[in-house]
Design an enzyme around this catalytic site. Structure first.
Site, PDB file in Angstrom:
ATOM      1  N   ASP A  67       0.834  -1.205   0.000  1.00  0.00           N
ATOM      2  CA  ASP A  67       0.000   0.000   0.000  1.00  0.00           C
ATOM      3  C   ASP A  67       0.867   1.253   0.000  1.00  0.00           C
ATOM      4  O   ASP A  67       2.091   1.176   0.075  1.00  0.00           O
ATOM      5  CB  ASP A  67      -0.974  -0.019   1.195  1.00  0.00           C
ATOM      6  CG  ASP A  67      -0.288  -0.297   2.527  1.00  0.00           C
ATOM      7  OD1 ASP A  67       0.948  -0.341   2.584  1.00  0.00           O
ATOM      8  OD2 ASP A  67      -1.002  -0.461   3.519  1.00  0.00           O
ATOM      9  N   ASP A 135      -7.299  -0.633  13.716  1.00  0.00           N
ATOM     10  CA  ASP A 135      -8.746  -0.794  13.543  1.00  0.00           C
ATOM     11  C   ASP A 135      -9.069  -2.104  12.819  1.00  0.00           C
ATOM     12  O   ASP A 135     -10.153  -2.281  12.289  1.00  0.00           O
ATOM     13  CB  ASP A 135      -9.345   0.422  12.798  1.00  0.00           C
ATOM     14  CG  ASP A 135      -8.678   0.667  11.456  1.00  0.00           C
ATOM     15  OD1 ASP A 135      -7.835  -0.160  11.029  1.00  0.00           O
ATOM     16  OD2 ASP A 135      -9.008   1.681  10.813  1.00  0.00           O
ATOM     17  N   HIS A 137      -7.453  -3.252  10.168  1.00  0.00           N
ATOM     18  CA  HIS A 137      -7.209  -3.244   8.716  1.00  0.00           C
ATOM     19  C   HIS A 137      -6.028  -4.123   8.326  1.00  0.00           C
ATOM     20  O   HIS A 137      -5.150  -4.410   9.133  1.00  0.00           O
ATOM     21  CB  HIS A 137      -7.054  -1.804   8.183  1.00  0.00           C
ATOM     22  CG  HIS A 137      -5.822  -1.066   8.563  1.00  0.00           C
ATOM     23  ND1 HIS A 137      -5.851   0.221   9.087  1.00  0.00           N
ATOM     24  CD2 HIS A 137      -4.511  -1.387   8.486  1.00  0.00           C
ATOM     25  CE1 HIS A 137      -4.612   0.630   9.299  1.00  0.00           C
ATOM     26  NE2 HIS A 137      -3.787  -0.314   8.945  1.00  0.00           N
ATOM     27  N   GLU A 142      -9.553  -0.470   5.091  1.00  0.00           N
ATOM     28  CA  GLU A 142     -10.178  -0.032   6.331  1.00  0.00           C
ATOM     29  C   GLU A 142     -11.500  -0.781   6.546  1.00  0.00           C
ATOM     30  O   GLU A 142     -12.048  -1.355   5.604  1.00  0.00           O
ATOM     31  CB  GLU A 142     -10.468   1.473   6.242  1.00  0.00           C
ATOM     32  CG  GLU A 142      -9.224   2.351   6.133  1.00  0.00           C
ATOM     33  CD  GLU A 142      -8.499   2.523   7.471  1.00  0.00           C
ATOM     34  OE1 GLU A 142      -8.585   1.640   8.347  1.00  0.00           O
ATOM     35  OE2 GLU A 142      -7.824   3.561   7.618  1.00  0.00           O
TER      36      GLU A 142
HETATM   37  C1  GLP Z   1      -0.063   0.453   8.352  1.00  0.00           C
HETATM   38  C2  GLP Z   1       0.179  -0.276   7.047  1.00  0.00           C
HETATM   39  C3  GLP Z   1      -0.172  -1.736   7.168  1.00  0.00           C
HETATM   40  C4  GLP Z   1       0.477  -2.312   8.420  1.00  0.00           C
HETATM   41  C5  GLP Z   1      -0.076  -1.617   9.636  1.00  0.00           C
HETATM   42  C6  GLP Z   1       0.436  -2.164  10.965  1.00  0.00           C
HETATM   43  O1  GLP Z   1      -1.385   0.795   8.474  1.00  0.00           O
HETATM   44  N1  GLP Z   1      -0.585   0.330   5.995  1.00  0.00           N
HETATM   45  O2  GLP Z   1       0.229  -2.417   6.008  1.00  0.00           O
HETATM   46  O3  GLP Z   1       0.258  -3.678   8.484  1.00  0.00           O
HETATM   47  O4  GLP Z   1       0.297  -0.277   9.511  1.00  0.00           O
HETATM   48  O5  GLP Z   1       1.505  -1.411  11.437  1.00  0.00           O
HETATM   49  P1  GLP Z   1       2.434  -1.807  12.653  1.00  0.00           P
HETATM   50  O6  GLP Z   1       3.182  -3.020  12.215  1.00  0.00           O
HETATM   51  O7  GLP Z   1       3.366  -0.635  12.818  1.00  0.00           O
HETATM   52  O8  GLP Z   1       1.565  -2.043  13.818  1.00  0.00           O
END
Ligand code: GLP
Length: 249
Positions: A67, A135, A137, A142
């Site tokens: 993403d 949340d 995702h 989302e």
């Molecule tokens: C962001 C990214 C996701 C990732 C998520 C979790 O939202 N777009 O691809 O999985 O963060 O992040 P973290 O690993 O820092 O908790």
């Protein structure tokens, strides 16, 4: 679904790192999907260490990022493309032409999404690394995202905008309000998913992802329907799971 719970974070990182290195060594054209966020960073360090020790080469690897933020050029310091470059790609021998990502700065984002979806269809992802957002995702799908969706632009929820402050933005006003992401349908086309979660703050989310209803209100729940998933957790992230449901490592 295989659920592995690791006593130590470095064991989790080494397991996922070695699993993917083993796959790369044994396949002529491996296609790996990479995630940003803090969770996979230890795995990326494992890749770099093993590359430097000449135990693995990434020359044949094709990479697909999950993403991106809309409105940032790939070279913007806060883009996910830059994050992947800084945390991993610039430290290993992957060929620049084999690094693929959605470009959130394109004028025609519909066309950009179609380009990326077709590219993934032509290069099916063997292993997709995933994390879980606060949340629920996955990538930037989302709550409310269609379970069979393709690459698309999304309005980021407030929780995701706030979480972006952990990724180097100084002020909330600097965080883009939209993202562009592989859809849930795109992610489900990967041959294997490796879902990683660490820390107490992910415990309730992990519980809902594994035991909850599969619903677009909680996008990561979709992994229950994938035929080939490994969920790798540390003890805190697994604290709400029943012990009989996982393997201890
Ligand atoms: C962001 C990214 C996701 C990732 C998520 C979790 O939202 N777009 O691809 O999985 O963060 O992040 P973290 O690993 O820092 O908790």
């Amino acid at each position: 679904m295989k659920i592995l719970v690791f006593e130590k974070e470095e064991h989790l990182d080494a397991y996922v790192g070695e699993y993917i290195c083993h796959f790369i060594r044994n396949h002529s054209q491996p296609v790996i999907g990479f995630a940003t966020g803090s969770t996979p960073l230890g795995v990326y360090c494992y890749f770099i260490d093993n590359y430097q020790a000449q135990k693995v080469s990434f020359r044949q690897v094709k990479a697909f990022n999950l993403d991106e933020y809309v409105g940032l050029t790939p070279s913007h310091p806060r883009s996910f493309a830059s994050a992947m470059k800084n945390e991993l790609f610039s430290h290993i021998d992957i060929l620049p032409e084999n690094i693929n990502a959605l470009d959130g700065s394109k004028e025609d984002m519909i066309q950009e999404c179609q380009r990326y979806e077709s590219l993934i269809d032509a290069n099916p992802i063997d292993i997709q690394i995933l994390g879980i957002g606060m949340d629920g995702h996955i990538a930037y799908n989302e709550p409310g995202s269609p379970l069979d969706g393709a690459c698309h632009v999304v309005d980021l929820h407030q929780e995701s905008i706030e979480s972006s402050l952990d990724y180097g933005f100084d002020h909330i006003e600097d965080v883009p309000t939209q993202g562009v992401t592989q859809g849930i349908g795109t992610i489900m086309k990967a041959k294997q998913l490796i879902m990683m979660a660490k820390g107490e703050k992910k415990a309730d989310l992990v519980k809902r992802m594994i035991y909850g209803e599969v619903t677009s209100d909680f996008p990561s729940s979709i992994i229950q329907r994938h035929p080939n998933v490994i969920v790798c957790l540390d003890r805190s992230a697994a604290s709400q799971l029943k012990e009989e449901d996982y393997e201890k490592r």
